[in-house]
Write an enzyme that holds these catalytic residues in place. Structure first.
Site, short mmCIF file in Angstrom:
data_model
loop_
_atom_site.label_atom_id
_atom_site.label_comp_id
_atom_site.label_asym_id
_atom_site.label_seq_id
_atom_site.Cartn_x
_atom_site.Cartn_y
_atom_site.Cartn_z
N CYS A 85 32.34 47.22 34.03
CA CYS A 85 31.28 48.02 33.43
C CYS A 85 31.81 48.90 32.31
O CYS A 85 32.97 49.28 32.30
CB CYS A 85 30.66 48.94 34.48
N ARG B 143 34.85 44.03 27.42
CA ARG B 143 35.25 44.29 28.81
C ARG B 143 34.62 43.31 29.77
O ARG B 143 35.06 43.19 30.91
CB ARG B 143 34.84 45.72 29.20
N TRP C 1 28.81 44.90 35.04
CA TRP C 1 29.46 43.67 35.51
C TRP C 1 29.17 43.63 37.00
O TRP C 1 29.70 44.45 37.77
CB TRP C 1 30.95 43.75 35.21
N ASN D 279 30.22 53.55 36.44
CA ASN D 279 31.24 52.50 36.39
C ASN D 279 32.12 52.69 37.62
O ASN D 279 32.55 53.80 37.89
CB ASN D 279 32.05 52.68 35.09
N GLY D 280 32.36 51.61 38.38
CA GLY D 280 33.20 51.73 39.58
C GLY D 280 32.47 51.14 40.78
O GLY D 280 31.47 50.45 40.63
N GLU E 121 52.30 31.68 32.00
CA GLU E 121 51.45 32.39 31.07
C GLU E 121 50.60 31.41 30.24
O GLU E 121 49.40 31.63 30.03
CB GLU E 121 52.30 33.30 30.16
N LYS F 285 46.49 31.31 30.24
CA LYS F 285 45.71 31.42 29.00
C LYS F 285 44.71 30.27 28.91
O LYS F 285 43.55 30.46 28.58
CB LYS F 285 46.66 31.37 27.83
N GLU G 70 41.79 30.63 31.45
CA GLU G 70 40.87 31.74 31.16
C GLU G 70 39.86 31.40 30.09
O GLU G 70 38.70 31.74 30.22
CB GLU G 70 41.63 32.94 30.57
N HIS H 90 58.52 17.81 44.55
CA HIS H 90 58.30 18.25 45.94
C HIS H 90 56.81 18.29 46.27
O HIS H 90 56.39 18.99 47.17
CB HIS H 90 58.96 19.61 46.16
N LYS I 145 37.97 42.75 30.57
CA LYS I 145 39.20 43.20 29.94
C LYS I 145 39.92 44.23 30.80
O LYS I 145 41.13 44.23 30.91
CB LYS I 145 38.88 43.77 28.56
C1 F6R Z 1 45.04 37.57 30.98
C2 F6R Z 1 44.73 38.96 31.15
C3 F6R Z 1 44.81 39.53 32.52
C4 F6R Z 1 45.47 40.92 32.46
C5 F6R Z 1 45.39 41.59 33.83
C6 F6R Z 1 46.09 42.94 33.83
O1 F6R Z 1 44.93 37.19 29.63
O2 F6R Z 1 44.42 39.64 30.21
O3 F6R Z 1 45.48 38.69 33.40
O4 F6R Z 1 46.79 40.77 32.04
O5 F6R Z 1 44.05 41.75 34.19
O6 F6R Z 1 45.50 43.80 32.91
P1 F6R Z 1 46.24 45.11 32.44
O7 F6R Z 1 47.46 44.69 31.69
O8 F6R Z 1 45.26 45.83 31.58
O9 F6R Z 1 46.60 45.86 33.69
#
Ligand code: F6R
Length: 627
Positions: free
Chosen positions: A2, A27, A74, A100-101, A502, A506, A509, A525, A622
């Protein structure tokens, strides 16, 4: 997650509120709403779907109020719908709230309020808040010596005392014209200030077009905000002043600057963001300079363990951090996922240093994991990108990545900055421990180098990232071929395995393609059973001492029909790989900063080929401010 926006000033609030919500869109959300107040009447416009939909709602253009609150939701409790969207009102239509929360005890509070005659119209946890405020206000309001704003503030404090969980809230009411009351606990909230107008938001970038002066609300703080005053209170209703923080970020750095998407802009910003992270901390032939970090050599010599705790991409940066800290400082280092760490009763004491990595600095699990370590007597160090974020206020020490605002949900430049910061930090710790002249073993062949070699390699990184970004055509070509795939594999050994993780994250996502990342040697394995004709396998190969082994593993998948792309700094002529993507050579300990870039681009181009929303992938947020 949110997002919250608020405005009080002389201008019409509706467009300022909408612009703020648009700036928070990254976000992640599924509904949006605003409330403004004019002629003692609260006007609410809200619906599920995009922020822009509010502009088309009947009456939006007629909203004249010069203050108001706004929200992107959200969904957690109750599906995305008009009635579940914020703002929410109490039964008497006196208090309007955005939140928010998560209120963990909302069921109990709902029963309590229902027993006291209140009715609920949504499935949200939030709706208990305006009703609780009303419940307390009714009793306080009998006292005629106190003005309405003070009474409402007291009611807000009493209501929040009953809440378990996390919240950042804004409250408006016709009983306190031109005033917004805010409160927070474990959810972000900042107040931007300017003469004759004040702003509220979940994060700083959302307000950078209006102001660079901010108050950062702390947990259990309350503020009463009018257009020309901001008063802060604690839970005992004691009034105090807070320091303004001037934020140097440029508003244009939070805009797209001609790029099609924020993610692409942020990928291309990496030469600069890495340079900013290095800053003045690292110079050739000099000791590192971390004047923002007060860790002493005595303290470092006293510890026997480091934990790196984070989520998602930040955790992947931590995996490289572990390799760097162990090689350069010889301190055993463990990496953990914050949501696991916080509940597994880890063995921690005052001889443990716990490092928390979080781009946003607001990730609920990471903050909780930090609080846990503090309660067990460990020192905590936060690595964050957001000045004054919650994690930095909880930690004993903080260092910033200085990568600039990262808007796209998928993290790119934050990752490379986190890794480079780990490299510089490991050098700094190594110097503090007296290993300035030690031989550092960098690979399984026993090859050794000196700290100065790594320093030089780090300082060369921005130039080498630029070289990779100069020509992205091969990655585009592979993406054109691969975007219809249902599954993909990412393989690597040693540090390359962390990059495989990683790259795979990516891709998942933003392209919604299922993918797996494995240590190459682990393939046979089990997972090799999934390799079949035409499957795309991407391998990362940057450590010459592991090259032969990795090549054998790639041959195993080729034999089973895989299409392969190898990202490497090695000379791999005369191989049967379908694609070889050459990146500049560097020390294997910091190679992820280069090898991750083609993987970021690959995920980006595949997502674009599929016509997806690169910056706002489905279901993702985000800032993950709930656990
Ligand atoms: C992936 C991504 C997430 C964040 C994770 C931690 O692209 O952005 O996996 O890395 O949610 O977020 P922060 O770094 O803000 O704690």
């Amino acid at each position: 997650m949110c997002g919250i926006i608020g405005y009080v000033g002389n201008k019409q609030a509706n467009n300022i509120l909408i612009n703020g919500l648009l700036a928070l869109e990254y976000r992640g959300y599924d509904s949006a709403g605003i409330a403004t107040l004019e002629n003692n009447e609260i006007k609410i416009m809200k619906d599920k779907g995009r922020v822009k939909n509010i502009l088309d709602l009947d009456g939006y253009n007629e909203l004249q109020g010069t203050y108001g609150i706004a929200h992107t939701r959200w969904a957690t409790h109750g599906k995305p719908s008009q009635e579940n969207s914020h703002p929410h009102m109490d039964n008497s239509n006196t208090f309007t709230v955005v939140h928010n929360g998560i209120i963990e005890n909302y069921n109990e509070l709902r029963s309590f309020l229902t027993d006291n005659g209140y009715t609920f119209y949504s499935q949200t946890d939030t709706e208990v808040i305006p009703n609780l405020i009303h419940y307390y206000f009714k009793n306080i309001s009998k006292n005629t010596d106190i003005n309405n704003t003070d009474k409402i503030l007291e009611a807000v404090v009493k209501a929040t005392n009953d809440l378990k969980g996390s919240y950042a809230i804004e409250v408006i009411s016709p009983l306190m014209p031109d005033t917004i009351i805010v409160a927070r606990k474990d959810s972000p909230l900042v107040i931007g200030t300017k003469s004759d107008e004040n702003f509220i938001a979940s994060d700083i970038p959302a307000l950078l077009t209006y102001t660079k002066d901010f108050y950062l609300l702390d947990d259990n703080e309350f503020a009463v905000i009018t257009k020309d005053s901001i008063s802060f209170y604690n839970k005992d209703l004691e009034n105090y002043t807070k320091e303004i923080k001037n934020i140097e970020w440029d508003a244009s750095s939070a805009e797209k600057n001609g790029y099609e998407d924020f993610m692409l802009k942020e990928i291309f910003e990496q030469p600069n963001s890495v340079r900013e992270t290095i800053g003045s901390r690292l110079k050739l032939n000099e000791s590192c300079n971390f004047d923002d970090l007060q860790i002493t050599s005595e303290y470092l010599k006293s510890i026997n363990k480091i934990f790196i705790v984070a989520c998602g991409t930040a955790m992947h940066a931590g995996l490289v951090g572990k390799i760097l800290l162990e090689k350069l400082c010889k301190i055993p280092t463990e990496v953990d996922i914050a949501s696991e760490f916080r509940y597994r009763d880890p063995i921690i004491d005052d001889k443990t240093l716990c490092i928390y990595v979080s781009q946003s600095g607001e990730t609920a699990d990471t903050i909780a994991a930090l609080k846990l370590a503090k309660s067990k007597g460990a020192k905590t160090l936060a690595i964050s990108n957001v000045i004054g974020s919650s994690i930095t206020r909880e930690a004993d020490y903080t260092i910033y990545t200085h990568a600039g605002p990262e808007i796209a949900v998928a993290s790119t430049k934050a990752y490379t900055s986190q890794v480079v910061l780990f490299a510089v930090l490991a050098i700094h710790f190594s110097e503090l421990l007296g290993y300035d002249n030690a031989d550092i073993t960098i690979n399984s062949d026993g090859q050794t180098i000196k700290l100065d070699n790594i320093k030089k390699d780090i300082l060369d990184l921005p130039k080498k990232i630029s070289m990779i970004l100069e020509d992205t055509s091969l990655i585009k070509k592979f993406a054109d071929e691969a975007y219809t795939q249902k599954d993909m594999f990412f393989l690597g050994r040693g540090v390359d395995q962390t990059v495989a993780l990683e790259g795979s994250l990516k891709l998942k996502e933003i392209s919604y393609i299922h993918s797996e990342a494995y240590a190459s040697g682990e393939l046979k394995h089990g997972p090799i059973a999934l390799i079949e004709n035409g499957i795309h396998v991407i391998s990362i190969l940057t450590d010459p001492s592991l090259a032969k082994k990795s090549i054998s593993n790639i041959q195993e998948v080729i034999t089973r029909g895989a299409k392969t792309m190898v990202i490497t700094n090695q000379d791999l002529e005369n191989t049967n790989f379908d694609y070889i993507y050459k990146i500049p050579e560097t020390n294997p300990l910091i190679s992820p900063i280069l090898s991750v870039i083609p993987l970021q681009l690959l995920a980006y181009y595949i997502s674009k080929n599929k016509g997806l929303d690169v910056d706002k992938p489905r279901n993702l947020a985000k800032s993950v401010t709930v656990e």
